[in-house]
Design a protein around this motif. Sequence first.
Motif, PDB file in Angstrom:
ATOM      1  N   THR A  63      -4.806   6.774   4.648  1.00 28.92           N
ATOM      2  CA  THR A  63      -4.105   5.776   3.852  1.00 28.92           C
ATOM      3  C   THR A  63      -4.642   4.373   4.073  1.00 28.92           C
ATOM      4  O   THR A  63      -4.783   3.605   3.132  1.00 28.92           O
ATOM      5  N   TRP A  76       4.070   2.949  11.240  1.00 29.14           N
ATOM      6  CA  TRP A  76       3.568   3.893  10.253  1.00 29.14           C
ATOM      7  C   TRP A  76       3.047   5.171  10.904  1.00 29.14           C
ATOM      8  O   TRP A  76       3.115   6.260  10.314  1.00 29.14           O
ATOM      9  N   SER A  77       2.556   5.088  12.121  1.00 32.04           N
ATOM     10  CA  SER A  77       2.131   6.314  12.816  1.00 32.04           C
ATOM     11  C   SER A  77       3.322   7.220  13.067  1.00 32.04           C
ATOM     12  O   SER A  77       3.221   8.454  12.942  1.00 32.04           O
ATOM     13  N   ARG A 103       5.975   7.371  11.255  1.00 32.84           N
ATOM     14  CA  ARG A 103       6.438   7.903   9.977  1.00 32.84           C
ATOM     15  C   ARG A 103       5.702   9.184   9.601  1.00 32.84           C
ATOM     16  O   ARG A 103       6.236  10.026   8.883  1.00 32.84           O
ATOM     17  N   TRP A 104       4.476   9.336  10.067  1.00 32.36           N
ATOM     18  CA  TRP A 104       3.641  10.471   9.668  1.00 32.36           C
ATOM     19  C   TRP A 104       3.319  11.381  10.848  1.00 32.36           C
ATOM     20  O   TRP A 104       2.255  11.979  10.913  1.00 32.36           O
ATOM     21  N   GLU A 105       4.228  11.490  11.790  1.00 32.04           N
ATOM     22  CA  GLU A 105       3.990  12.325  12.958  1.00 32.04           C
ATOM     23  C   GLU A 105       3.781  13.793  12.597  1.00 32.04           C
ATOM     24  O   GLU A 105       3.127  14.536  13.311  1.00 32.04           O
ATOM     25  N   ASP A 106       4.353  14.199  11.452  1.00 36.30           N
ATOM     26  CA  ASP A 106       4.282  15.621  11.090  1.00 36.30           C
ATOM     27  C   ASP A 106       2.967  15.981  10.417  1.00 36.30           C
ATOM     28  O   ASP A 106       2.730  17.129  10.104  1.00 36.30           O
ATOM     29  N   VAL A 107       2.086  15.008  10.191  1.00 38.16           N
ATOM     30  CA  VAL A 107       0.838  15.284   9.474  1.00 38.16           C
ATOM     31  C   VAL A 107      -0.340  15.083  10.418  1.00 38.16           C
ATOM     32  O   VAL A 107      -0.909  14.001  10.495  1.00 38.16           O
ATOM     33  N   PRO A 144      -5.702  14.767   2.868  1.00 36.30           N
ATOM     34  CA  PRO A 144      -5.319  13.438   2.364  1.00 36.30           C
ATOM     35  C   PRO A 144      -6.464  12.652   1.747  1.00 36.30           C
ATOM     36  O   PRO A 144      -6.229  11.774   0.921  1.00 36.30           O
ATOM     37  N   LYS A 149      -3.019  11.275   8.208  1.00 40.38           N
ATOM     38  CA  LYS A 149      -2.460  10.557   7.063  1.00 40.38           C
ATOM     39  C   LYS A 149      -2.620   9.048   7.229  1.00 40.38           C
ATOM     40  O   LYS A 149      -2.911   8.329   6.275  1.00 40.38           O
ATOM     41  N   TYR A 150      -2.454   8.568   8.445  1.00 39.94           N
ATOM     42  CA  TYR A 150      -2.590   7.137   8.725  1.00 39.94           C
ATOM     43  C   TYR A 150      -4.004   6.665   8.393  1.00 39.94           C
ATOM     44  O   TYR A 150      -4.195   5.661   7.701  1.00 39.94           O
TER      45      TYR A 150
END
Length: 885
Positions: free
Chosen positions: A514, A498-499, A501-505, A833, A510-511
């Motif tokens: 969430t 999941w980290s 998946r959200w590399e761009d944030v 977020p 985001k991790y």
Amino acid sequence: MTEDHVITDKALLREVPPDILLTNYKMLDLLLIRQEDSAIWKDNSTEALKYLAVDELHTFDGAQGTDLACLIRRLKHRLGTPADHLCCIGTSATIGGPEEREPLRAYAQAMFQEPFDAESIIIEENQSPAVFLQDEEILYEGISGTDPDVLDISSYTRAEAYIAAQAQLWFGMKVKNAASTAWRRQLSGFLKHHDIFQQFLLQLNGRILTEEELTAVLRSIIGEEAEPDYVRQLALSLISLVTWARDPDQERESPFLHVRYQLWLREMRRMVSEVSLKPHLEFYDDLHQEPGRQYLPVVYCNECGAAGWGAVRRESEIHYQGELERFYNAFFGYSKDTYYLYPREQAHSEWGSEDTVQQLCPECLAIEAFRSQQQCGSCGHTGLITVQVHNPRVTTKERTYGTHDCPFCGGHNSLTIAGRRSSSLISVALSQLFASSFNDDKKVLTFSDSVQDASHRAGFFAARTWRFNFRTALKQFLDTRSIPLTLSEAGAEFSRWWSRRWEDVSEHEKYLATFTPPDMEWLHEFRKFQKEGITRSTGDLRKLVDQRLNWEITSEFGFSALIGRTLEKTASATASFPLDLIGAAAVQIQRIIEEEIEGISIPAPALIRYLTGLLAGMKLKGAVDHPALKRYIESSCNPYLFSNIGGNELYMPRMGSNSRLPEFFVISGGSNRQTNLISRSSTPTWNQDWLYKTLAGEDSRIAAYDEQVVSRVITVLKQHHLLLGRYGKRNEELLTLNPEYLQLSTAATVISCRVCSHTLTIPEADESIWIDMPCQRYGCSGSYQQAAEQEDYYRRLYEAGDIERIFSREHTGLLSRSVREEIEHQFITHQRPTDPNVLSCTPTLEMGINIGDLSSAILCGVPPARPSTCGGSAEREERTATPSS
């Protein structure tokens, strides 16, 4: 207020009264009588008050209407307002039709004590469908194709794909970009030229219909022979196109037609079931009690699902009592007079001892000894119901009290009363709204009637919805795995996946937003993260969140596997030991038993069934080894040490002394939260019951050697590293499952008992072992079969749902103006977020946020008229609305 800011100083407002006063009737009452407010009125002339506007006029009925009428008269008297001078205005979104003009005029005259002529009533006039469709020729007829997969909305992950498919179905056109504003404006013209749409709109004629009624209208158009499910999906298809279309005559993006879908939910409170051979749930408040019909509250187990009636009976009485208030007081007071009655059809010898089996009279609730006679000795009624009766109680030196422990699975404190209140139901609705990939406006307002309720629900919604979001994320992570994953590996792999998946944030932002659970938001690191974003201290928070998620994943497949809509209960995923390891252990056990226990011989296939069931039972008790449980195990399962010391207090969920906690197995002599494999008493343990079910058929003498067999089984399972031995403070050995060998699988299936309907989720690869295996429920004589295949709604949602954490904040008068305005700003802009996307508020929020710009609003109670207007105002500007009550 001035041109650029709001005046909040009350002393200044009293000194220089405003020309226009916005208030409510209770505050106006105070302004008229409080000494410090007298300055507001002292300089007003008799003609100063020219206009009086009352919003939501329809809410002032009954005593509240009388209060307002008297207040208006006092106000006019205080100012000396001349007769027929004051211009009174009443506004409402629910005035009614033309037939209400005269009653409404009379009501307004009585309320305001001012004259109103016939022309003073202004009502909304809607354009009729006939006028709307006039001169629109028919260019499209019927639909092109009847493929049910095209209509099945669950086949699509995004709204654009679904709409494009429906456009081809209705108009025979391929759409390249269904999301473009230009095409959405063209879509309105396509619809107006379709014969089914024209007939549909004409027959609706502005009526408010239920889903069933609306489907019936469409059925009458396309043909009565159409299948009901097909017509329902076709209606959804047509309405979806209508909501997607945009008005071509408006510069801004405005709806073609306004569509509002209202979902009304009823609290599941005071639920009862008729005492009969085929019981079903009823609302007690809806019942019209008939002579000879008895109803009792329903109790079920959170872990195994066993359900029965709840009743109260003193030892000297022969009749059970089901009066709700008495039962609720007894149940929540842990009274020793609380009984649980489970209807059964089988002979008692198959599923219980004689002292727990009775016959219950369905007319007077008298009890009779099992099969002592054919009719009730109290009222003479025939047709007695065989029930298994349980009165779980504990006796100490001080007193005897009842428990909520399940008589079938032994679940600690797992019995609960069937029902759900509004906050729980709304939490489910919120979870599904935010998980839906068709919802591109993930913001919701929830309205409560009182400040206290709104404040409570803000925290409740955030806490109850976090786990649903976590399960969706876990399911989607597991679905990407092409090779088996063990339970010990899952936590670290989940975090890494999941980290990425959200590399761009902003790295971890985001991790953390969430996955940080609500009960960890008290941490200083999280509060700082909310205010400042990613900082050096965020690394400590990330470690704690990773530790918590590691525990949650272990719990999801063990300790909590049967609580709620888990991945196991929805057949989304399951955890089990590989059959080849169990088989190897079984072969060794077979050899050892034959060598060391004279005359006992058990074939390996029977031992495989026993071992598979034993390990599955341990898993569902939560007996899985985990680093966070080290001190809990070493203390012999002291509840305080589960989450209160050694760093656990920073990330583990809080548990109390009566909370359900993981239970670990011991050979014998176990204490609280320790499950005995062998009992020293005449009552067999769950493991002994399971041993006899699976092995006694192979050798009837197994009961005489059960302790010797079990001790050798445990020794071999430890040698094969399937079990680990941990030691408590009394040096007793507590057995735990080794997570390094528990494999996770998304290829899962459900089996159910032929007798008691007990269900288990197992890997598809293990199906041949489990089919026809004895039921794991204590005392049941049934066996497992493949459960009827059915689509699970939650499994589909976990597979394709959006990952969107709910951050709920209250917006009430308990907060200062600056705090409320900051919350409003965060809700509207949602720049970070962690900004709120759900506001739990009172109806006064309408003063601060444009409700018409929202697509979803929820009313948290059966509304009087004012909150219902909050829901009715939702999403009037650009899209379709979904108000829920």
